[in-house]
Each structure stands twice: as structure tokens, then as C-alpha cells.
Design a protein around this motif. Structure first.
Motif, PDB file in Angstrom:
ATOM      1  N   ARG A 295      -8.621 -19.658 -14.195  1.00 41.79           N
ATOM      2  CA  ARG A 295      -8.387 -18.224 -14.117  1.00 41.79           C
ATOM      3  C   ARG A 295      -8.531 -17.774 -12.669  1.00 41.79           C
ATOM      4  N   HIS A 296      -7.574 -16.969 -12.235  1.00 38.96           N
ATOM      5  CA  HIS A 296      -7.620 -16.426 -10.878  1.00 38.96           C
ATOM      6  C   HIS A 296      -8.827 -15.506 -10.739  1.00 38.96           C
ATOM      7  N   ARG A 308      -1.745 -23.891 -10.265  1.00 31.27           N
ATOM      8  CA  ARG A 308      -2.357 -22.831  -9.471  1.00 31.27           C
ATOM      9  C   ARG A 308      -2.011 -23.007  -7.995  1.00 31.27           C
TER      10      ARG A 308
END
Length: 309
Positions: A295-296, A308
Motif C-alpha cells: 500500500r502506498h 510498485r
């Protein structure tokens, strides 16, 4: 130079230019000597003036002539290379690859910057030593045993404040529950829907390790305490635990630890759709048998490990 013997590495034009510089210095010295002597050693005033003017004009003509010769010779002397070889490092300028020929000039610039930095660091150290803020240990009337020690109060929060911060974070999202326990410090059991459970070990409001397991996995030991040593049996939750450890690195604010805890809990809450959100880059749900587990940290968008940026 006058005998025509040249030192190694000096061409003919350079030797002639050096001789012209010496001649110009001699002519200029004669001008200064003429001004220094003035009209002395002359019998009459009129003879003194005429002799002084003639000698001064002759000296100026010599300076003008020597200066013109020097200007002519200076145009013939080739420009010295800016990349003068310094020991074996000069071989870098002979690199046959065109893209690497500038490496030597960059090395010289870095050396100059390092010298300048060392010089300014020495000046700063001298100024700081003159403005010392240290107090003397030999204070009059105060014993060393009675002097109180400085306590690092900025890193320690009272338990009531920690409870209040955790309760406010627990009320932020209804699908997440937080159970707080203090066997040896502060530990949080975060249950995120029916997806996962996370054990967050804290020192006051500073997060240390985070253990992530599946919703159906056991998070307690045989004696009923939270198990902070064993990892999950599933690879997907092991990946999430690794990312949870990495998420703490860019957000460390010792003066605002409650903000760090709230940001971490918000980031952890983004895994509520661990098995439902596709990768934002490849738009796939599975890759190598795993969902997008990364997750960013700012946008909270889901990505696979290889997708990513």
C-alpha cells in the motif's frame, strides 16, 4: 631560459613568453628607478629637466616595446589544459568511451568542494567552541549527588494520555477494533474486519514491532498472553507484516508521536480490502498467487510488489 635550454614540458613559445615577461619587468624597474632618482646628478636646472624627460621617455618606450612583444607571444602560447593530470588519476581523462571522459573533471570539482567544506567546517568548529553552552560541573553550593538528573520526558507519555489517543483512534473506523493490554508495556490487538489481526507493540506512543496474522489464526500463547514471537503461517500476511515494519520508517516525529500512531493505523486500515482491491498498475487481482499486498504510504493505493514504482 636565456641560454636556450628548455625545461621538460615547456615549448618554444612559452619560453619566449617567459623571457619577454622578464624583459618587461626590467624595463618597468628602469622606469621606477628613473622616477626615484629624479633630477639628481645634473649640473644645471635646465639640463636636469631635459635629461630627466629624455630618460623617462626612453624608459616608457622600452616598456611599451616589451609589452607589445609579450602580447604577440601570448597569442602563440596554447591554452593550458584544464584537466592537468594528477598522478594516476590523470588516466581517467584518456578514457576511450565518450560518456566517461568528463569523469576526471568531475573528480577535480568534487576534490575542490571537499577542501572548501573542510575549511568551512574548521571555521564553524572554531566559532562553536567560543560559544559553548555547557555549564560547569563545579557549581558553588550544589553537590554532584544532590544535582537532579535530566529526564527524557519528551519521549514518555502518561498512560492516561496513551489510552485517550488509542480510544480516539478506535472511534475513527467502525470496521476496526482495538484492544489495549499492558502486561509489560503497551500492546494493541487490532482486528480489521474479518481479514487480519495485528499485534502492535508500543513503548508509550512509539511503535516497535508489528505482527500480522490471518483473522482465523491464533494470536495468543498457551498462557493467554499475546503471541509477539511467532509469524503467520500464510505468505500473504508475512508480506503485510514486512510492509508494516517499512511503513514506520518514513514517518518518525518524536515531537508528535500521536500523529505517527494515527497515520500508521490509517495506513493499516487500508488492508480492509486486501482480497478485493486490484493492483492500480496492472489491474490484476493476483500475481504469483498473491494479491496486491503493498500500500502506498500517502495515497493508500494497492500495488503488487513488482508493480510498485
Amino acid at each position: 631560459m636565456a641560454d636556450g635550454v628548455l625545461s621538460p614540458g615547456v615549448n618554444l613559445e612559452a619560453s619566449q613568453a617567459i623571457a619577454a615577461i622578464q624583459a618587461l619587468r626590467s624595463s618597468m624597474k628602469r622606469v621606477l628607478d628613473c622616477l626615484k632618482d629624479g633630477m639628481r646628478n645634473k649640473e644645471t636646472l635646465e639640463g636636469c629637466e631635459k635629461g630627466f624627460v629624455a630618460a623617462f621617455q626612453e624608459s616608457l618606450h622600452s616598456v611599451s616595446r616589451d609589452l607589445g612583444e609579450l602580447e604577440c607571444l601570448s597569442s602563440l602560447v596554447g591554452e593550458l589544459s584544464k584537466n592537468r593530470p594528477l598522478h594516476s588519476s590523470g588516466l581517467l581523462s584518456l578514457e576511450p568511451v565518450q560518456d566517461k571522459r568528463s569523469l576526471y573533471s568531475e573528480l577535480l570539482q568534487a576534490y575542490k568542494r571537499a577542501n572548501k567544506l573542510q575549511y568551512h567546517a574548521g571555521l564553524a568548529a572554531g566559532l562553536l567552541s567560543q560559544q559553548s553552552l555547557r555549564r560547569s560541573a563545579n557549581q558553588v553550593g550544589v553537590s554532584a549527588k544532590r544535582r537532579p538528573k535530566a529526564q527524557a520526558t519528551t519521549l514518555i507519555s502518561p498512560p492516561q494520555y496513551v489510552d485517550d489517543v488509542i480510544s480516539r483512534i478506535d472511534r475513527m473506523f467502525p470496521e476496526r477494533t482495538i484492544q489495549l493490554s499492558r502486561p509489560n508495556g503497551t500492546m494493541l490487538l487490532v482486528t480489521l474486519g474479518k481479514v487480519l489481526k495485528a499485534i502492535v507493540v508500543m513503548r508509550s506512543l512509539f511503535i516497535d514491532p508489528t505482527i500480522v496474522k490471518g483473522y482465523n489464526e491464533n494470536v495468543y500463547t498457551e498462557d493467554g498472553k499475546l503471541d509477539i514471537w511467532s509469524k503467520s503461517n500464510y505468505q500473504v500476511f508475512q508480506k503485510v507484516m514486512d510492509h508494516a515494519t517499512t511503513a514506520l520508517l518514513p514517518c518518525q516525529l518524536p515531537w508528535m508521536p500521536d500523529v505517527v500512531v494515527r497515520s500508521f493505523m490509517t495506513w493499516l486500515r487500508s488492508y480492509i480490502k486486501l482480497f478485493q482491491a486490484p493492483c492500480q498498475r496492472c489491474r490484476k487481482f493476483l500475481q504469483d498467487g498473491l494479491p496486491p499486498v503493498w500500500r502506498h504510504f500517502q495515497t493508500l493505493e494497492a500495488f503488487h510488489g513488482t508493480c510498485r514504482q
